[in-house]
Scaffold this motif. Structure first.
Motif, mmCIF file in Angstrom:
data_model
loop_
_atom_site.group_PDB
_atom_site.id
_atom_site.type_symbol
_atom_site.label_atom_id
_atom_site.label_comp_id
_atom_site.label_asym_id
_atom_site.label_seq_id
_atom_site.Cartn_x
_atom_site.Cartn_y
_atom_site.Cartn_z
ATOM 1 N N LEU A 31 0.848 -1.188 0.000
ATOM 2 C CA LEU A 31 0.000 0.000 0.000
ATOM 3 C C LEU A 31 0.888 1.243 0.000
ATOM 4 C CD1 LEU A 31 -2.862 1.226 0.215
ATOM 5 C CD2 LEU A 31 -2.586 1.158 2.694
ATOM 6 N N GLU A 32 0.758 2.061 -1.026
ATOM 7 C CA GLU A 32 1.589 3.258 -1.151
ATOM 8 C C GLU A 32 0.812 4.491 -0.717
ATOM 9 O OE1 GLU A 32 4.055 3.663 -4.706
ATOM 10 O OE2 GLU A 32 3.324 1.698 -5.335
ATOM 11 N N ILE A 33 1.337 5.212 0.268
ATOM 12 C CA ILE A 33 0.721 6.450 0.744
ATOM 13 C C ILE A 33 1.811 7.515 0.866
ATOM 14 C CG2 ILE A 33 -0.594 7.574 2.575
ATOM 15 C CD1 ILE A 33 -1.651 4.862 3.417
ATOM 16 N N ARG A 34 1.618 8.609 0.173
ATOM 17 C CA ARG A 34 2.541 9.743 0.300
ATOM 18 C C ARG A 34 1.876 10.794 1.174
ATOM 19 N NH1 ARG A 34 3.144 14.598 -1.485
ATOM 20 N NH2 ARG A 34 1.328 14.484 -2.844
ATOM 21 N N ALA A 35 2.563 11.224 2.233
ATOM 22 C CA ALA A 35 1.942 12.121 3.206
ATOM 23 C C ALA A 35 2.709 13.441 3.340
ATOM 24 C CB ALA A 35 1.847 11.443 4.564
ATOM 25 N N ASP A 36 1.968 14.526 3.502
ATOM 26 C CA ASP A 36 2.518 15.840 3.822
ATOM 27 C C ASP A 36 1.884 16.312 5.124
ATOM 28 O OD1 ASP A 36 4.051 15.973 1.486
ATOM 29 O OD2 ASP A 36 2.377 16.811 0.341
ATOM 30 N N VAL A 37 2.675 17.008 5.947
ATOM 31 C CA VAL A 37 2.193 17.498 7.231
ATOM 32 C C VAL A 37 2.144 19.021 7.211
ATOM 33 C CG1 VAL A 37 2.593 17.565 9.723
ATOM 34 C CG2 VAL A 37 3.152 15.495 8.425
ATOM 35 N N PHE A 38 1.025 19.580 7.695
ATOM 36 C CA PHE A 38 0.839 21.029 7.752
ATOM 37 C C PHE A 38 0.448 21.424 9.177
ATOM 38 C CE2 PHE A 38 -0.160 19.514 3.533
ATOM 39 C CZ PHE A 38 0.567 20.367 2.707
ATOM 40 N N TYR A 39 0.980 22.568 9.612
ATOM 41 C CA TYR A 39 0.708 23.024 10.971
ATOM 42 C C TYR A 39 -0.246 24.217 11.011
ATOM 43 C CZ TYR A 39 4.721 20.039 11.823
ATOM 44 O OH TYR A 39 5.569 18.974 11.861
ATOM 45 N N SER A 40 -0.797 24.568 9.864
ATOM 46 C CA SER A 40 -1.820 25.617 9.820
ATOM 47 C C SER A 40 -2.752 25.355 8.650
ATOM 48 C CB SER A 40 -1.193 27.011 9.688
ATOM 49 O OG SER A 40 -0.817 27.270 8.355
ATOM 50 N N SER A 41 -3.994 25.774 8.801
ATOM 51 C CA SER A 41 -4.979 25.586 7.738
ATOM 52 C C SER A 41 -4.611 26.386 6.492
ATOM 53 C CB SER A 41 -6.361 26.002 8.250
ATOM 54 O OG SER A 41 -6.319 27.313 8.772
ATOM 55 N N LEU A 42 -4.026 27.569 6.687
ATOM 56 C CA LEU A 42 -3.652 28.399 5.541
ATOM 57 C C LEU A 42 -2.553 27.744 4.722
ATOM 58 C CD1 LEU A 42 -3.762 31.991 7.115
ATOM 59 C CD2 LEU A 42 -5.491 30.847 5.717
ATOM 60 N N ASP A 43 -1.617 27.067 5.415
ATOM 61 C CA ASP A 43 -0.557 26.364 4.688
ATOM 62 C C ASP A 43 -1.133 25.245 3.828
ATOM 63 O OD1 ASP A 43 1.387 27.979 5.725
ATOM 64 O OD2 ASP A 43 2.041 26.567 7.272
ATOM 65 N N LEU A 44 -2.104 24.517 4.393
ATOM 66 C CA LEU A 44 -2.733 23.440 3.628
ATOM 67 C C LEU A 44 -3.501 24.000 2.439
ATOM 68 C CD1 LEU A 44 -3.642 20.587 3.018
ATOM 69 C CD2 LEU A 44 -5.364 20.784 4.820
ATOM 70 N N LEU A 45 -4.262 25.055 2.655
ATOM 71 C CA LEU A 45 -5.019 25.658 1.556
ATOM 72 C C LEU A 45 -4.086 26.154 0.461
ATOM 73 C CD1 LEU A 45 -7.748 27.629 3.549
ATOM 74 C CD2 LEU A 45 -8.100 25.606 2.127
ATOM 75 N N GLY A 46 -2.942 26.699 0.849
ATOM 76 C CA GLY A 46 -1.970 27.150 -0.139
ATOM 77 C C GLY A 46 -1.417 25.992 -0.955
ATOM 78 N N ALA A 47 -1.121 24.883 -0.266
ATOM 79 C CA ALA A 47 -0.592 23.700 -0.958
ATOM 80 C C ALA A 47 -1.609 23.113 -1.914
ATOM 81 C CB ALA A 47 -0.159 22.649 0.065
ATOM 82 N N MET A 48 -2.903 23.251 -1.561
ATOM 83 C CA MET A 48 -3.963 22.687 -2.396
ATOM 84 C C MET A 48 -4.137 23.417 -3.714
ATOM 85 S SD MET A 48 -6.789 21.814 0.543
ATOM 86 C CE MET A 48 -8.130 21.848 -0.662
ATOM 87 N N GLU A 49 -3.490 24.567 -3.857
ATOM 88 C CA GLU A 49 -3.519 25.246 -5.152
ATOM 89 C C GLU A 49 -2.752 24.450 -6.206
ATOM 90 O OE1 GLU A 49 -5.286 27.909 -5.882
ATOM 91 O OE2 GLU A 49 -6.041 27.947 -3.825
ATOM 92 N N LYS A 50 -1.799 23.638 -5.737
ATOM 93 C CA LYS A 50 -0.989 22.838 -6.656
ATOM 94 C C LYS A 50 -1.217 21.344 -6.502
ATOM 95 C CE LYS A 50 2.786 26.222 -6.791
ATOM 96 N NZ LYS A 50 4.237 26.445 -6.569
#
Length: 233
Positions: A31-50
């Motif tokens: 099972l392949e899972i690639r994970a990223d960790v974010f410490y703020s909601s704004l950082d996650l929302l920014g990453a979701m642009e890409k």
């Protein structure tokens, strides 16, 4: 491969989620899972642009945007996103239910519960099963998961999907036999409901995603409500 985002402003909690995820990966070879960790909601929302993630592990009490608001923003970008909430409070069950979260994990998160939540989102690609029937001389084949409910109308049964419905001549029992998924529940003597498509349940009625309401038979509310929670979280 699954892409997964962890978002929690408490670094210790984010680390615990990442550690549990690593244990889950080791327990599921292949099972392949690639994970990223974010410490703020704004950082996650920014990453979701890409990057659009398949799975989101969200704390509810996050900085400026709480987890419920963050989940709504995620839903606006990706309706198929699998969302798991992590929180120290059970105060947001109703909101999580409305957003169709896969699970609601209370901190401190137990390994067994974490694994159960991940099993739900990582087994979504299992072979779909279908219900095949004839209506007005035509043969139809619909995925079981797409069925909201089936209800009796005299000698006919109405099969209701979110965007369509069919009226077939049949008794209820053959349909019960065909719906070989545990989340289909026989409600009384005239209806079958898909517990995964329940929008709301009270002691008096259960409401489906299309607004249809069914009366809850006397003495069944407790068991039925527990099943609804099981298959919606």
């Amino acid at each position: 491969m699954y892409s997964l985002a962890i978002c929690d402003d408490e670094k210790s909690s984010a680390a615990q989620a990442a550690e549990l995820l690593e244990k889950y990966r080791k327990a599921h070879e292949g099972l392949e899972i690639r994970a990223d960790v974010f410490y703020s909601s704004l950082d996650l929302l920014g990453a979701m642009e890409k990057q659009i993630y398949d799975i989101y592990l969200l704390d509810i009490y996050i900085d400026k945007i709480n987890g419920i608001e963050l989940a709504e923003a995620i839903r606006n970008k990706n309706e198929d996103a699998q969302i798991i909430f992590m929180t120290s409070s059970n105060a947001f069950y109703k909101e999580a239910f409305r957003i169709h979260a896969v699970h609601y994990l209370e901190k401190p998160i137990l390994e067994e519960e974490f694994f159960d939540a991940m099993d739900r989102v990582c087994t979504q690609e299992e072979e779909a099963k279908f219900l095949t029937f004839r209506e007005s001389g035509e043969v139809h084949r619909v995925q079981l998961d797409d069925i909201l409910y089936i209800e009796s109308q005299d000698h006919y049964k109405r099969i209701v999907l979110s965007d369509d419905c069919f009226l077939i001549r049949s008794t209820l029992q053959p349909l019960i036999d065909e719906l070989d998924r545990p989340y289909f529940y026989v409600l009384g003597t005239k209806s079958i409901i898909n517990l995964k498509r329940v929008l709301k349940i009270t002691k008096d009625y259960v409401a489906m995603e299309d607004g249809k309401e069914f009366s809850v038979p006397r003495g069944t509310y407790r068991a039925l409500s527990e099943l609804v929670l099981k298959y919606t979280f």
